[in-house]
Write a protein that holds these residues in place. Structure first.
Motif, PDB file in Angstrom:
ATOM      1  N   LYS A  11       0.883  -1.243  -0.051  1.00  0.00           N
ATOM      2  CA  LYS A  11      -0.157   0.133   0.015  1.00  0.00           C
ATOM      3  C   LYS A  11       0.719   1.139   0.044  1.00  0.00           C
ATOM      4  CE  LYS A  11      -4.414  -1.081   2.151  1.00  0.00           C
ATOM      5  NZ  LYS A  11      -4.901  -1.146   3.461  1.00  0.00           N
ATOM      6  N   GLN A  12       1.883   1.216   0.636  1.00  0.00           N
ATOM      7  CA  GLN A  12       2.819   2.132   0.956  1.00  0.00           C
ATOM      8  C   GLN A  12       3.658   2.515  -0.306  1.00  0.00           C
ATOM      9  OE1 GLN A  12       4.661   1.592   4.903  1.00  0.00           O
ATOM     10  NE2 GLN A  12       6.380   3.340   4.214  1.00  0.00           N
ATOM     11  N   LEU A  13       3.736   1.442  -1.082  1.00  0.00           N
ATOM     12  CA  LEU A  13       4.605   1.592  -2.405  1.00  0.00           C
ATOM     13  C   LEU A  13       3.594   2.052  -3.474  1.00  0.00           C
ATOM     14  CD1 LEU A  13       6.378  -1.656  -2.077  1.00  0.00           C
ATOM     15  CD2 LEU A  13       7.779   0.561  -2.513  1.00  0.00           C
ATOM     16  N   GLU A  14       2.475   1.710  -3.415  1.00  0.00           N
ATOM     17  CA  GLU A  14       1.604   2.141  -4.344  1.00  0.00           C
ATOM     18  C   GLU A  14       1.364   3.615  -4.158  1.00  0.00           C
ATOM     19  OE1 GLU A  14       0.040   0.796  -7.026  1.00  0.00           O
ATOM     20  OE2 GLU A  14       0.061  -1.256  -6.691  1.00  0.00           O
ATOM     21  N   LYS A  15       1.416   4.190  -2.844  1.00  0.00           N
ATOM     22  CA  LYS A  15       1.107   5.485  -2.509  1.00  0.00           C
ATOM     23  C   LYS A  15       2.345   6.302  -3.034  1.00  0.00           C
ATOM     24  CE  LYS A  15      -0.155   7.961   1.414  1.00  0.00           C
ATOM     25  NZ  LYS A  15      -0.241   7.933   2.989  1.00  0.00           N
ATOM     26  N   THR A  16       3.477   5.816  -3.040  1.00  0.00           N
ATOM     27  CA  THR A  16       4.680   6.488  -3.340  1.00  0.00           C
ATOM     28  C   THR A  16       4.568   6.621  -4.912  1.00  0.00           C
ATOM     29  OG1 THR A  16       5.728   5.376  -1.580  1.00  0.00           O
ATOM     30  CG2 THR A  16       6.987   6.469  -2.821  1.00  0.00           C
ATOM     31  N   LYS A  17       4.410   5.757  -5.476  1.00  0.00           N
ATOM     32  CA  LYS A  17       4.220   5.343  -7.040  1.00  0.00           C
ATOM     33  C   LYS A  17       3.416   6.566  -7.498  1.00  0.00           C
ATOM     34  CE  LYS A  17       3.003   2.446 -10.749  1.00  0.00           C
ATOM     35  NZ  LYS A  17       2.443   1.063 -11.097  1.00  0.00           N
ATOM     36  N   LYS A  18       2.130   6.693  -7.058  1.00  0.00           N
ATOM     37  CA  LYS A  18       1.341   7.648  -7.364  1.00  0.00           C
ATOM     38  C   LYS A  18       2.087   9.188  -7.063  1.00  0.00           C
ATOM     39  CE  LYS A  18      -3.233   5.886  -6.960  1.00  0.00           C
ATOM     40  NZ  LYS A  18      -3.993   5.483  -5.859  1.00  0.00           N
ATOM     41  N   GLN A  19       2.528   9.315  -5.924  1.00  0.00           N
ATOM     42  CA  GLN A  19       2.994  10.555  -5.755  1.00  0.00           C
ATOM     43  C   GLN A  19       4.337  10.892  -6.545  1.00  0.00           C
ATOM     44  OE1 GLN A  19       1.669  12.929  -3.731  1.00  0.00           O
ATOM     45  NE2 GLN A  19       3.258  14.354  -4.419  1.00  0.00           N
ATOM     46  N   LEU A  20       5.149   9.947  -7.054  1.00  0.00           N
ATOM     47  CA  LEU A  20       6.390  10.063  -7.903  1.00  0.00           C
ATOM     48  C   LEU A  20       5.687  10.430  -9.351  1.00  0.00           C
ATOM     49  CD1 LEU A  20       8.744   7.306  -6.477  1.00  0.00           C
ATOM     50  CD2 LEU A  20       9.204  10.009  -6.329  1.00  0.00           C
ATOM     51  N   THR A  21       5.102   9.608  -9.641  1.00  0.00           N
ATOM     52  CA  THR A  21       4.454  10.056 -11.016  1.00  0.00           C
ATOM     53  C   THR A  21       3.541  11.344 -11.112  1.00  0.00           C
ATOM     54  OG1 THR A  21       3.804   7.719 -11.247  1.00  0.00           O
ATOM     55  CG2 THR A  21       2.913   8.830 -12.901  1.00  0.00           C
ATOM     56  N   LYS A  22       2.944  11.733 -10.230  1.00  0.00           N
ATOM     57  CA  LYS A  22       2.565  13.070 -10.213  1.00  0.00           C
ATOM     58  C   LYS A  22       3.544  14.172 -10.168  1.00  0.00           C
ATOM     59  CE  LYS A  22      -0.821  15.629  -7.418  1.00  0.00           C
ATOM     60  NZ  LYS A  22      -1.015  15.765  -5.823  1.00  0.00           N
ATOM     61  N   ASP A  23       4.640  13.870  -9.274  1.00  0.00           N
ATOM     62  CA  ASP A  23       5.770  14.913  -9.387  1.00  0.00           C
ATOM     63  C   ASP A  23       6.337  14.958 -10.545  1.00  0.00           C
ATOM     64  OD1 ASP A  23       5.019  15.455  -6.846  1.00  0.00           O
ATOM     65  OD2 ASP A  23       6.646  14.393  -5.847  1.00  0.00           O
ATOM     66  N   LEU A  24       6.718  13.750 -11.227  1.00  0.00           N
ATOM     67  CA  LEU A  24       7.028  13.957 -12.584  1.00  0.00           C
ATOM     68  C   LEU A  24       6.609  14.440 -13.572  1.00  0.00           C
ATOM     69  CD1 LEU A  24       9.075  10.324 -12.293  1.00  0.00           C
ATOM     70  CD2 LEU A  24      10.207  12.541 -13.073  1.00  0.00           C
ATOM     71  N   GLU A  80       8.472   0.560  -8.286  1.00  0.00           N
ATOM     72  CA  GLU A  80       7.775  -0.381  -9.561  1.00  0.00           C
ATOM     73  C   GLU A  80       8.508  -1.948  -9.532  1.00  0.00           C
ATOM     74  OE1 GLU A  80       7.898   1.958 -13.304  1.00  0.00           O
ATOM     75  OE2 GLU A  80       5.994   2.456 -12.724  1.00  0.00           O
ATOM     76  N   LYS A  81       9.877  -1.915  -9.290  1.00  0.00           N
ATOM     77  CA  LYS A  81      10.371  -3.268  -9.066  1.00  0.00           C
ATOM     78  C   LYS A  81       9.940  -4.112  -7.712  1.00  0.00           C
ATOM     79  CE  LYS A  81      14.599  -2.381 -11.742  1.00  0.00           C
ATOM     80  NZ  LYS A  81      15.834  -1.543 -11.445  1.00  0.00           N
ATOM     81  N   ALA A  82       9.924  -3.126  -6.661  1.00  0.00           N
ATOM     82  CA  ALA A  82       9.704  -3.802  -5.551  1.00  0.00           C
ATOM     83  C   ALA A  82       8.036  -4.356  -5.649  1.00  0.00           C
ATOM     84  CB  ALA A  82       9.568  -2.786  -4.469  1.00  0.00           C
ATOM     85  N   LEU A  83       7.266  -3.411  -6.196  1.00  0.00           N
ATOM     86  CA  LEU A  83       5.789  -3.950  -6.401  1.00  0.00           C
ATOM     87  C   LEU A  83       5.706  -5.223  -7.254  1.00  0.00           C
ATOM     88  CD1 LEU A  83       4.159  -0.486  -6.995  1.00  0.00           C
ATOM     89  CD2 LEU A  83       3.336  -1.861  -5.240  1.00  0.00           C
ATOM     90  N   GLU A  84       6.667  -5.412  -8.281  1.00  0.00           N
ATOM     91  CA  GLU A  84       6.481  -6.603  -9.129  1.00  0.00           C
ATOM     92  C   GLU A  84       7.104  -7.425  -8.345  1.00  0.00           C
ATOM     93  OE1 GLU A  84       9.057  -6.222 -12.535  1.00  0.00           O
ATOM     94  OE2 GLU A  84       7.869  -4.472 -13.218  1.00  0.00           O
ATOM     95  N   LYS A  85       8.100  -7.467  -7.391  1.00  0.00           N
ATOM     96  CA  LYS A  85       8.700  -8.370  -6.600  1.00  0.00           C
ATOM     97  C   LYS A  85       7.565  -8.959  -5.543  1.00  0.00           C
ATOM     98  CE  LYS A  85      13.632  -7.901  -6.452  1.00  0.00           C
ATOM     99  NZ  LYS A  85      14.731  -7.038  -5.654  1.00  0.00           N
ATOM    100  N   ILE A  86       6.680  -8.253  -5.124  1.00  0.00           N
ATOM    101  CA  ILE A  86       5.604  -8.363  -4.283  1.00  0.00           C
ATOM    102  C   ILE A  86       4.838  -9.484  -4.991  1.00  0.00           C
ATOM    103  CG2 ILE A  86       3.488  -7.663  -3.069  1.00  0.00           C
ATOM    104  CD1 ILE A  86       4.927  -5.122  -2.124  1.00  0.00           C
ATOM    105  N   LYS A  87       4.227  -9.109  -6.105  1.00  0.00           N
ATOM    106  CA  LYS A  87       3.635  -9.966  -6.942  1.00  0.00           C
ATOM    107  C   LYS A  87       4.062 -11.235  -7.282  1.00  0.00           C
ATOM    108  CE  LYS A  87       0.465  -6.483  -9.543  1.00  0.00           C
ATOM    109  NZ  LYS A  87       1.437  -5.188  -9.727  1.00  0.00           N
TER     110      LYS A  87
END
Ligand SMILES: [Zn+2]
Length: 120
Positions: A11-24, A80-87
């Motif tokens: 959940k934390q990673l998804e949140k970070t991903k959204k924030q980073l994408t938004k910033d970029l 994104e790599k970490a999320l892939e690893k979780i899957k």
């Protein structure tokens, strides 16, 4: 590893991903040719109308944003790599020594790729 903890970190990673994408997205655009690569936008300055100072400001802004873009881009790739690893179910292993990454470290940095020993 505790499934409940993994869910929490996911959940934390998804949140970070959204924030980073938004910033970029606020100052860069995704390179459609290279996966995970972003390009900093160079705002078009009208050379005929703008004066020299204005153009210099724009170049400066661009140069200041490049390292920021690079940092955000790399972090997003790690997330994104970490999320892939979780899957895949192999999350939390050190990429160097193969041991479990310390839970404390993952809680502080869910996208960590190395254990504390290998990272230091
Ligand atoms: Zn290690």
């Amino acid at each position: 590893m505790d499934q409940k903890l993994i869910k929490q970190l996911e959940k934390q990673l998804e949140k970070t991903k959204k924030q980073l994408t938004k910033d970029l997205k606020s100052f860069a655009k995704k390179d459609p040719k290279i996966k995970g690569d972003w390009d900093t936008k160079f705002a078009r300055v009208d050379i005929h109308r703008s004066d020299k100072n204005e153009r210099a400001d724009e170049v400066e802004r661009y140069e200041n944003l490049l390292p920021v873009e690079h940092t955000l881009e790399l972090r997003l790739q790690d997330v994104e790599k970490a999320l892939e690893k979780i899957k895949k179910g192999d999350y939390g292993k050190c990429g160097k020594c193969g041991k479990d990454i310390e839970i404390k470290r993952l809680e502080a940095l869910p996208e960590a790729k190395l254990c504390m020993k290998c990272a230091s």
